[in-house]
Design a protein around this motif. Structure first.
Motif, PDB file in Angstrom:
ATOM      1  N   ASP A 136       0.813  -1.213   0.000  1.00 12.11           N
ATOM      2  CA  ASP A 136       0.000   0.000   0.000  1.00 12.11           C
ATOM      3  C   ASP A 136       0.850   1.268   0.000  1.00 12.11           C
ATOM      4  OD1 ASP A 136      -2.378  -1.462   0.041  1.00 12.11           O
ATOM      5  OD2 ASP A 136      -2.298  -1.628   2.239  1.00 12.11           O
ATOM      6  N   ASP A 137       2.165   1.113   0.248  1.00 15.05           N
ATOM      7  CA  ASP A 137       3.050   2.280   0.280  1.00 15.05           C
ATOM      8  C   ASP A 137       4.406   1.911  -0.311  1.00 15.05           C
ATOM      9  OD1 ASP A 137       4.229   4.707   0.708  1.00 15.05           O
ATOM     10  OD2 ASP A 137       3.948   4.713   2.884  1.00 15.05           O
ATOM     11  N   LEU A 138       4.421   1.687  -1.631  1.00  9.53           N
ATOM     12  CA  LEU A 138       5.651   1.275  -2.302  1.00  9.53           C
ATOM     13  C   LEU A 138       6.728   2.352  -2.235  1.00  9.53           C
ATOM     14  CD1 LEU A 138       4.341  -0.647  -5.428  1.00  9.53           C
ATOM     15  CD2 LEU A 138       5.286  -1.573  -3.304  1.00  9.53           C
ATOM     16  N   ARG A 139       6.334   3.610  -2.244  1.00 12.18           N
ATOM     17  CA  ARG A 139       7.326   4.693  -2.161  1.00 12.18           C
ATOM     18  C   ARG A 139       8.116   4.613  -0.850  1.00 12.18           C
ATOM     19  NH1 ARG A 139       8.725   7.734  -6.649  1.00 12.18           N
ATOM     20  NH2 ARG A 139       6.978   7.668  -8.067  1.00 12.18           N
ATOM     21  N   ALA A 140       7.434   4.281   0.259  1.00 11.65           N
ATOM     22  CA  ALA A 140       8.123   4.156   1.547  1.00 11.65           C
ATOM     23  C   ALA A 140       9.084   2.974   1.515  1.00 11.65           C
ATOM     24  CB  ALA A 140       7.113   3.995   2.677  1.00 11.65           C
ATOM     25  N   TYR A 141       8.676   1.865   0.915  1.00 10.67           N
ATOM     26  CA  TYR A 141       9.544   0.692   0.774  1.00 10.67           C
ATOM     27  C   TYR A 141      10.793   1.048  -0.018  1.00 10.67           C
ATOM     28  CZ  TYR A 141      11.249  -3.255  -2.015  1.00 10.67           C
ATOM     29  OH  TYR A 141      12.035  -4.150  -2.690  1.00 10.67           O
ATOM     30  N   VAL A 142      10.604   1.722  -1.139  1.00  6.82           N
ATOM     31  CA  VAL A 142      11.717   2.102  -2.011  1.00  6.82           C
ATOM     32  C   VAL A 142      12.668   3.033  -1.266  1.00  6.82           C
ATOM     33  CG1 VAL A 142      12.283   3.433  -4.074  1.00  6.82           C
ATOM     34  CG2 VAL A 142      10.497   1.688  -4.170  1.00  6.82           C
ATOM     35  N   ALA A 143      12.145   4.032  -0.598  1.00  6.69           N
ATOM     36  CA  ALA A 143      12.981   4.985   0.135  1.00  6.69           C
ATOM     37  C   ALA A 143      13.749   4.290   1.257  1.00  6.69           C
ATOM     38  CB  ALA A 143      12.123   6.122   0.689  1.00  6.69           C
ATOM     39  N   ASP A 144      13.080   3.393   1.992  1.00  9.82           N
ATOM     40  CA  ASP A 144      13.723   2.668   3.088  1.00  9.82           C
ATOM     41  C   ASP A 144      14.834   1.759   2.561  1.00  9.82           C
ATOM     42  OD1 ASP A 144      14.024   1.688   5.827  1.00  9.82           O
ATOM     43  OD2 ASP A 144      13.077  -0.147   5.084  1.00  9.82           O
ATOM     44  N   LEU A 145      14.553   1.036   1.493  1.00  7.16           N
ATOM     45  CA  LEU A 145      15.552   0.139   0.923  1.00  7.16           C
ATOM     46  C   LEU A 145      16.779   0.916   0.458  1.00  7.16           C
ATOM     47  CD1 LEU A 145      16.440  -2.658  -0.081  1.00  7.16           C
ATOM     48  CD2 LEU A 145      15.266  -2.144  -2.212  1.00  7.16           C
ATOM     49  N   ALA A 146      16.582   1.981  -0.268  1.00  8.65           N
ATOM     50  CA  ALA A 146      17.706   2.784  -0.759  1.00  8.65           C
ATOM     51  C   ALA A 146      18.501   3.379   0.406  1.00  8.65           C
ATOM     52  CB  ALA A 146      17.200   3.880  -1.687  1.00  8.65           C
ATOM     53  N   ALA A 147      17.817   3.858   1.424  1.00 17.56           N
ATOM     54  CA  ALA A 147      18.507   4.421   2.588  1.00 17.56           C
ATOM     55  C   ALA A 147      19.351   3.366   3.283  1.00 17.56           C
ATOM     56  CB  ALA A 147      17.494   5.024   3.559  1.00 17.56           C
ATOM     57  N   ARG A 148      18.834   2.151   3.404  1.00 16.95           N
ATOM     58  CA  ARG A 148      19.610   1.066   4.016  1.00 16.95           C
ATOM     59  C   ARG A 148      20.842   0.721   3.200  1.00 16.95           C
ATOM     60  NH1 ARG A 148      15.747  -3.610   6.490  1.00 16.95           N
ATOM     61  NH2 ARG A 148      14.291  -2.250   7.584  1.00 16.95           N
ATOM     62  N   VAL A 149      20.672   0.624   1.901  1.00 20.86           N
ATOM     63  CA  VAL A 149      21.820   0.300   1.037  1.00 20.86           C
ATOM     64  C   VAL A 149      22.888   1.373   1.182  1.00 20.86           C
ATOM     65  CG1 VAL A 149      22.581   0.105  -1.366  1.00 20.86           C
ATOM     66  CG2 VAL A 149      20.532  -1.109  -0.614  1.00 20.86           C
ATOM     67  N   GLU A 172      16.406   5.186  -8.952  1.00 19.08           N
ATOM     68  CA  GLU A 172      16.289   6.634  -8.770  1.00 19.08           C
ATOM     69  C   GLU A 172      16.647   7.043  -7.340  1.00 19.08           C
ATOM     70  OE1 GLU A 172      13.070   9.930 -10.078  1.00 19.08           O
ATOM     71  OE2 GLU A 172      12.275   8.255  -8.929  1.00 19.08           O
ATOM     72  N   GLN A 173      16.162   6.300  -6.355  1.00 20.45           N
ATOM     73  CA  GLN A 173      16.444   6.629  -4.955  1.00 20.45           C
ATOM     74  C   GLN A 173      17.920   6.439  -4.606  1.00 20.45           C
ATOM     75  OE1 GLN A 173      14.567   7.757  -2.145  1.00 20.45           O
ATOM     76  NE2 GLN A 173      13.314   8.466  -3.847  1.00 20.45           N
ATOM     77  N   LEU A 174      18.600   5.594  -5.350  1.00 14.62           N
ATOM     78  CA  LEU A 174      20.034   5.399  -5.128  1.00 14.62           C
ATOM     79  C   LEU A 174      20.862   6.506  -5.775  1.00 14.62           C
ATOM     80  CD1 LEU A 174      20.281   1.545  -5.530  1.00 14.62           C
ATOM     81  CD2 LEU A 174      20.552   2.863  -3.422  1.00 14.62           C
ATOM     82  N   GLY A 175      20.183   7.491  -6.349  1.00 10.46           N
ATOM     83  CA  GLY A 175      20.865   8.673  -6.838  1.00 10.46           C
ATOM     84  C   GLY A 175      21.084   8.723  -8.329  1.00 10.46           C
ATOM     85  N   ARG A 176      20.434   7.871  -9.059  1.00 12.32           N
ATOM     86  CA  ARG A 176      20.577   7.860 -10.509  1.00 12.32           C
ATOM     87  C   ARG A 176      19.247   8.198 -11.148  1.00 12.32           C
ATOM     88  NH1 ARG A 176      25.035   8.705  -9.350  1.00 12.32           N
ATOM     89  NH2 ARG A 176      26.678   7.175  -9.304  1.00 12.32           N
ATOM     90  N   ARG A 177      19.312   8.568 -12.411  1.00 12.06           N
ATOM     91  CA  ARG A 177      18.080   8.840 -13.144  1.00 12.06           C
ATOM     92  C   ARG A 177      17.258   7.559 -13.194  1.00 12.06           C
ATOM     93  NH1 ARG A 177      19.862   9.973 -18.492  1.00 12.06           N
ATOM     94  NH2 ARG A 177      19.318   7.849 -18.925  1.00 12.06           N
ATOM     95  N   GLN A 178      15.967   7.690 -13.012  1.00  9.09           N
ATOM     96  CA  GLN A 178      15.076   6.526 -13.041  1.00  9.09           C
ATOM     97  C   GLN A 178      15.208   5.823 -14.379  1.00  9.09           C
ATOM     98  OE1 GLN A 178      11.034   7.291 -11.895  1.00  9.09           O
ATOM     99  NE2 GLN A 178      10.301   5.412 -12.785  1.00  9.09           N
ATOM    100  N   GLY A 179      15.390   4.534 -14.325  1.00  7.04           N
ATOM    101  CA  GLY A 179      15.515   3.755 -15.550  1.00  7.04           C
ATOM    102  C   GLY A 179      14.181   3.612 -16.248  1.00  7.04           C
ATOM    103  N   PRO A 180      14.220   3.122 -17.465  1.00  9.96           N
ATOM    104  CA  PRO A 180      12.968   2.913 -18.193  1.00  9.96           C
ATOM    105  C   PRO A 180      12.125   1.845 -17.501  1.00  9.96           C
ATOM    106  CG  PRO A 180      14.808   1.976 -19.399  1.00  9.96           C
ATOM    107  CD  PRO A 180      15.385   2.702 -18.235  1.00  9.96           C
ATOM    108  N   PRO A 181      10.826   1.892 -17.699  1.00 13.57           N
ATOM    109  CA  PRO A 181       9.954   0.892 -17.083  1.00 13.57           C
ATOM    110  C   PRO A 181      10.330  -0.517 -17.531  1.00 13.57           C
ATOM    111  CG  PRO A 181       8.669   2.632 -18.132  1.00 13.57           C
ATOM    112  CD  PRO A 181      10.099   2.844 -18.519  1.00 13.57           C
ATOM    113  N   ILE A 182      10.067  -1.452 -16.644  1.00 10.31           N
ATOM    114  CA  ILE A 182      10.285  -2.867 -16.949  1.00 10.31           C
ATOM    115  C   ILE A 182       8.914  -3.495 -17.145  1.00 10.31           C
ATOM    116  CG2 ILE A 182      11.194  -5.052 -16.107  1.00 10.31           C
ATOM    117  CD1 ILE A 182      13.090  -3.426 -14.322  1.00 10.31           C
ATOM    118  N   GLY A 183       8.726  -4.153 -18.252  1.00 12.46           N
ATOM    119  CA  GLY A 183       7.444  -4.798 -18.535  1.00 12.46           C
ATOM    120  C   GLY A 183       7.184  -5.974 -17.604  1.00 12.46           C
TER     121      GLY A 183
END
Length: 85
Positions: A27-40, A63-74
Protein backbone atom coordinates in the motif's frame (compact mmCIF):
# COMPACT_ATOMS: atom_id res chain seq x y z
CA UNK A 1 7.44 -12.49 -3.23
CA UNK A 2 8.73 -16.02 -3.51
CA UNK A 3 9.70 -15.44 -7.15
CA UNK A 4 11.97 -12.60 -6.04
CA UNK A 5 13.78 -14.85 -3.56
CA UNK A 6 14.01 -17.58 -6.18
CA UNK A 7 15.63 -15.10 -8.55
CA UNK A 8 18.39 -14.36 -6.04
CA UNK A 9 18.90 -17.99 -4.94
CA UNK A 10 21.48 -19.06 -7.58
CA UNK A 11 23.66 -16.01 -6.88
CA UNK A 12 23.48 -16.60 -3.14
CA UNK A 13 24.31 -20.29 -3.56
CA UNK A 14 27.25 -19.53 -5.83
CA UNK A 15 28.78 -16.69 -3.79
CA UNK A 16 27.69 -17.48 -0.26
CA UNK A 17 26.41 -13.93 0.03
CA UNK A 18 24.08 -13.04 2.85
CA UNK A 19 20.41 -12.61 2.07
CA UNK A 20 18.75 -9.61 3.68
CA UNK A 21 15.09 -8.96 3.16
CA UNK A 22 13.15 -5.74 3.48
CA UNK A 23 9.46 -6.03 4.23
CA UNK A 24 7.22 -4.50 1.61
CA UNK A 25 3.98 -2.70 2.32
CA UNK A 26 2.18 -2.93 -1.04
CA UNK A 27 0.00 0.00 0.00
CA UNK A 28 3.05 2.28 0.28
CA UNK A 29 5.65 1.27 -2.30
CA UNK A 30 7.33 4.69 -2.16
CA UNK A 31 8.12 4.16 1.55
CA UNK A 32 9.54 0.69 0.77
CA UNK A 33 11.72 2.10 -2.01
CA UNK A 34 12.98 4.98 0.13
CA UNK A 35 13.72 2.67 3.09
CA UNK A 36 15.55 0.14 0.92
CA UNK A 37 17.71 2.78 -0.76
CA UNK A 38 18.51 4.42 2.59
CA UNK A 39 19.61 1.07 4.02
CA UNK A 40 21.82 0.30 1.04
CA UNK A 41 23.44 3.72 1.17
CA UNK A 42 23.97 3.78 4.95
CA UNK A 43 24.87 0.14 5.61
CA UNK A 44 26.69 -0.83 2.41
CA UNK A 45 28.27 2.30 0.92
CA UNK A 46 31.22 1.32 -1.24
CA UNK A 47 30.24 -2.35 -1.29
CA UNK A 48 28.72 -4.45 -4.00
CA UNK A 49 25.02 -4.96 -3.39
CA UNK A 50 22.51 -6.85 -5.49
CA UNK A 51 18.92 -5.71 -5.14
CA UNK A 52 16.25 -8.04 -6.48
CA UNK A 53 12.75 -6.66 -6.62
CA UNK A 54 9.72 -6.33 -8.86
CA UNK A 55 9.27 -4.58 -12.18
CA UNK A 56 7.27 -1.75 -10.62
CA UNK A 57 9.88 -0.95 -7.97
CA UNK A 58 13.32 -1.49 -9.53
CA UNK A 59 13.32 1.76 -11.59
CA UNK A 60 12.22 3.66 -8.48
CA UNK A 61 14.99 2.05 -6.39
CA UNK A 62 17.56 3.07 -9.02
CA UNK A 63 16.29 6.63 -8.77
CA UNK A 64 16.44 6.63 -4.95
CA UNK A 65 20.03 5.40 -5.13
CA UNK A 66 20.87 8.67 -6.84
CA UNK A 67 20.58 7.86 -10.51
CA UNK A 68 18.08 8.84 -13.14
CA UNK A 69 15.08 6.53 -13.04
CA UNK A 70 15.51 3.76 -15.55
CA UNK A 71 12.97 2.91 -18.19
CA UNK A 72 9.95 0.89 -17.08
CA UNK A 73 10.28 -2.87 -16.95
CA UNK A 74 7.44 -4.80 -18.53
CA UNK A 75 5.55 -7.35 -16.46
CA UNK A 76 6.79 -10.19 -18.66
CA UNK A 77 10.44 -9.06 -18.80
CA UNK A 78 12.77 -10.97 -16.50
CA UNK A 79 16.27 -10.25 -17.77
CA UNK A 80 16.67 -6.54 -17.12
CA UNK A 81 19.60 -5.36 -15.04
CA UNK A 82 20.53 -1.88 -13.85
CA UNK A 83 24.05 -1.15 -12.60
CA UNK A 84 24.44 1.80 -10.23
CA UNK A 85 27.96 2.88 -9.34
Amino acid sequence: FRRTRDTAAPLIARTGAALKTVEVNPDDLRAYVADLAARVLSEHRGQTVVVVSHSNTVPLIVEQLGRRQGPPIGESEYGDLYVVV
